[in-house]
Design a protein around this motif. Structure first.
Motif, PDB file in Angstrom:
ATOM      1  N   LEU A   6       0.833  -1.201   0.000  1.00  0.00           N
ATOM      2  CA  LEU A   6       0.000   0.000   0.000  1.00  0.00           C
ATOM      3  C   LEU A   6       0.869   1.252   0.000  1.00  0.00           C
ATOM      4  O   LEU A   6       0.660   2.154  -0.796  1.00  0.00           O
ATOM      5  CB  LEU A   6      -0.918   0.024   1.224  1.00  0.00           C
ATOM      6  CG  LEU A   6      -1.676   1.338   1.432  1.00  0.00           C
ATOM      7  CD1 LEU A   6      -2.864   1.397   0.478  1.00  0.00           C
ATOM      8  CD2 LEU A   6      -2.123   1.486   2.863  1.00  0.00           C
ATOM      9  N   VAL A   7       1.854   1.288   0.864  1.00  0.00           N
ATOM     10  CA  VAL A   7       2.707   2.469   1.005  1.00  0.00           C
ATOM     11  C   VAL A   7       3.441   2.755  -0.296  1.00  0.00           C
ATOM     12  O   VAL A   7       3.550   3.900  -0.711  1.00  0.00           O
ATOM     13  CB  VAL A   7       3.695   2.293   2.176  1.00  0.00           C
ATOM     14  CG1 VAL A   7       4.714   3.410   2.203  1.00  0.00           C
ATOM     15  CG2 VAL A   7       2.941   2.227   3.493  1.00  0.00           C
ATOM     16  N   ALA A  13       1.043  13.455  -0.788  1.00  0.00           N
ATOM     17  CA  ALA A  13       1.770  14.725  -0.833  1.00  0.00           C
ATOM     18  C   ALA A  13       2.222  15.163   0.554  1.00  0.00           C
ATOM     19  O   ALA A  13       3.230  15.848   0.687  1.00  0.00           O
ATOM     20  CB  ALA A  13       0.901  15.800  -1.476  1.00  0.00           C
ATOM     21  N   THR A  14       1.464  14.768   1.579  1.00  0.00           N
ATOM     22  CA  THR A  14       1.795  15.220   2.931  1.00  0.00           C
ATOM     23  C   THR A  14       1.791  14.045   3.896  1.00  0.00           C
ATOM     24  O   THR A  14       1.266  12.965   3.606  1.00  0.00           O
ATOM     25  CB  THR A  14       0.769  16.247   3.441  1.00  0.00           C
ATOM     26  OG1 THR A  14      -0.490  15.590   3.605  1.00  0.00           O
ATOM     27  CG2 THR A  14       0.629  17.428   2.491  1.00  0.00           C
ATOM     28  N   ALA A  20      -3.576   9.165   6.817  1.00  0.00           N
ATOM     29  CA  ALA A  20      -4.971   8.861   6.500  1.00  0.00           C
ATOM     30  C   ALA A  20      -5.064   7.601   5.639  1.00  0.00           C
ATOM     31  O   ALA A  20      -5.947   6.761   5.856  1.00  0.00           O
ATOM     32  CB  ALA A  20      -5.623  10.043   5.793  1.00  0.00           C
ATOM     33  N   SER A  21      -4.162   7.434   4.690  1.00  0.00           N
ATOM     34  CA  SER A  21      -4.156   6.240   3.840  1.00  0.00           C
ATOM     35  C   SER A  21      -3.894   4.983   4.654  1.00  0.00           C
ATOM     36  O   SER A  21      -4.561   3.959   4.480  1.00  0.00           O
ATOM     37  CB  SER A  21      -3.084   6.349   2.750  1.00  0.00           C
ATOM     38  OG  SER A  21      -3.395   7.355   1.846  1.00  0.00           O
ATOM     39  N   ILE A  22      -2.919   5.059   5.537  1.00  0.00           N
ATOM     40  CA  ILE A  22      -2.582   3.905   6.372  1.00  0.00           C
ATOM     41  C   ILE A  22      -3.717   3.594   7.334  1.00  0.00           C
ATOM     42  O   ILE A  22      -4.091   2.434   7.520  1.00  0.00           O
ATOM     43  CB  ILE A  22      -1.245   4.129   7.097  1.00  0.00           C
ATOM     44  CG1 ILE A  22      -0.119   4.148   6.065  1.00  0.00           C
ATOM     45  CG2 ILE A  22      -1.012   3.057   8.160  1.00  0.00           C
ATOM     46  CD1 ILE A  22       1.211   4.609   6.602  1.00  0.00           C
ATOM     47  N   PHE A  23      -4.316   4.615   7.921  1.00  0.00           N
ATOM     48  CA  PHE A  23      -5.452   4.414   8.828  1.00  0.00           C
ATOM     49  C   PHE A  23      -6.606   3.736   8.092  1.00  0.00           C
ATOM     50  O   PHE A  23      -7.210   2.779   8.598  1.00  0.00           O
ATOM     51  CB  PHE A  23      -5.904   5.750   9.409  1.00  0.00           C
ATOM     52  CG  PHE A  23      -7.109   5.624  10.293  1.00  0.00           C
ATOM     53  CD1 PHE A  23      -6.973   5.215  11.613  1.00  0.00           C
ATOM     54  CD2 PHE A  23      -8.375   5.901   9.812  1.00  0.00           C
ATOM     55  CE1 PHE A  23      -8.087   5.088  12.434  1.00  0.00           C
ATOM     56  CE2 PHE A  23      -9.496   5.771  10.620  1.00  0.00           C
ATOM     57  CZ  PHE A  23      -9.347   5.367  11.939  1.00  0.00           C
ATOM     58  N   GLU A  24      -6.901   4.200   6.891  1.00  0.00           N
ATOM     59  CA  GLU A  24      -7.985   3.614   6.091  1.00  0.00           C
ATOM     60  C   GLU A  24      -7.695   2.150   5.783  1.00  0.00           C
ATOM     61  O   GLU A  24      -8.576   1.303   5.865  1.00  0.00           O
ATOM     62  CB  GLU A  24      -8.185   4.401   4.793  1.00  0.00           C
ATOM     63  CG  GLU A  24      -9.244   3.844   3.896  1.00  0.00           C
ATOM     64  CD  GLU A  24     -10.650   3.901   4.475  1.00  0.00           C
ATOM     65  OE1 GLU A  24     -11.471   3.060   4.074  1.00  0.00           O
ATOM     66  OE2 GLU A  24     -10.921   4.767   5.327  1.00  0.00           O
ATOM     67  N   TYR A  25      -6.455   1.844   5.443  1.00  0.00           N
ATOM     68  CA  TYR A  25      -6.074   0.460   5.160  1.00  0.00           C
ATOM     69  C   TYR A  25      -6.290  -0.420   6.393  1.00  0.00           C
ATOM     70  O   TYR A  25      -6.860  -1.505   6.299  1.00  0.00           O
ATOM     71  CB  TYR A  25      -4.607   0.399   4.723  1.00  0.00           C
ATOM     72  CG  TYR A  25      -4.074  -1.007   4.645  1.00  0.00           C
ATOM     73  CD1 TYR A  25      -4.385  -1.815   3.561  1.00  0.00           C
ATOM     74  CD2 TYR A  25      -3.284  -1.519   5.664  1.00  0.00           C
ATOM     75  CE1 TYR A  25      -3.906  -3.113   3.484  1.00  0.00           C
ATOM     76  CE2 TYR A  25      -2.808  -2.814   5.601  1.00  0.00           C
ATOM     77  CZ  TYR A  25      -3.119  -3.607   4.508  1.00  0.00           C
ATOM     78  OH  TYR A  25      -2.652  -4.891   4.448  1.00  0.00           O
ATOM     79  N   ILE A  26      -5.871   0.069   7.538  1.00  0.00           N
ATOM     80  CA  ILE A  26      -6.016  -0.714   8.767  1.00  0.00           C
ATOM     81  C   ILE A  26      -7.488  -0.901   9.109  1.00  0.00           C
ATOM     82  O   ILE A  26      -7.930  -2.012   9.402  1.00  0.00           O
ATOM     83  CB  ILE A  26      -5.255  -0.051   9.929  1.00  0.00           C
ATOM     84  CG1 ILE A  26      -3.747  -0.156   9.669  1.00  0.00           C
ATOM     85  CG2 ILE A  26      -5.632  -0.674  11.267  1.00  0.00           C
ATOM     86  CD1 ILE A  26      -2.900   0.685  10.595  1.00  0.00           C
TER      87      ILE A  26
END
Length: 56
Positions: A6-7, A13-14, A20-26
């Motif tokens: 995922l990463v 950009a920030t 937020a992307s990692i939180f959503e994945y989890i």
């Protein structure tokens, strides 16, 4: 897809966007879809549906 994959596929950009992307994945995958051996190799959502339908 693993968190590692995922990463590398995200172009955040920030730092806030990355978090937020990692939180959503989890929340969307790991906590709901990923199978757990402690639950008889069922996903948490699947386990809860069958567990509560059977009346415990």
């Amino acid at each position: 897809m693993s968190r590692h994959e995922l990463v590398h596929h995200e172009d955040d950009a920030t730092r806030d966007q990355a978090q937020a992307s990692i939180f959503e994945y989890i929340e969307a995958f790991c906590n709901r879809v990923r199978r757990r051996s402690a639950l008889g190799h069922a996903a948490p959502d699947e386990y809860e549906r069958t567990h509560y339908q059977s009346g415990r």
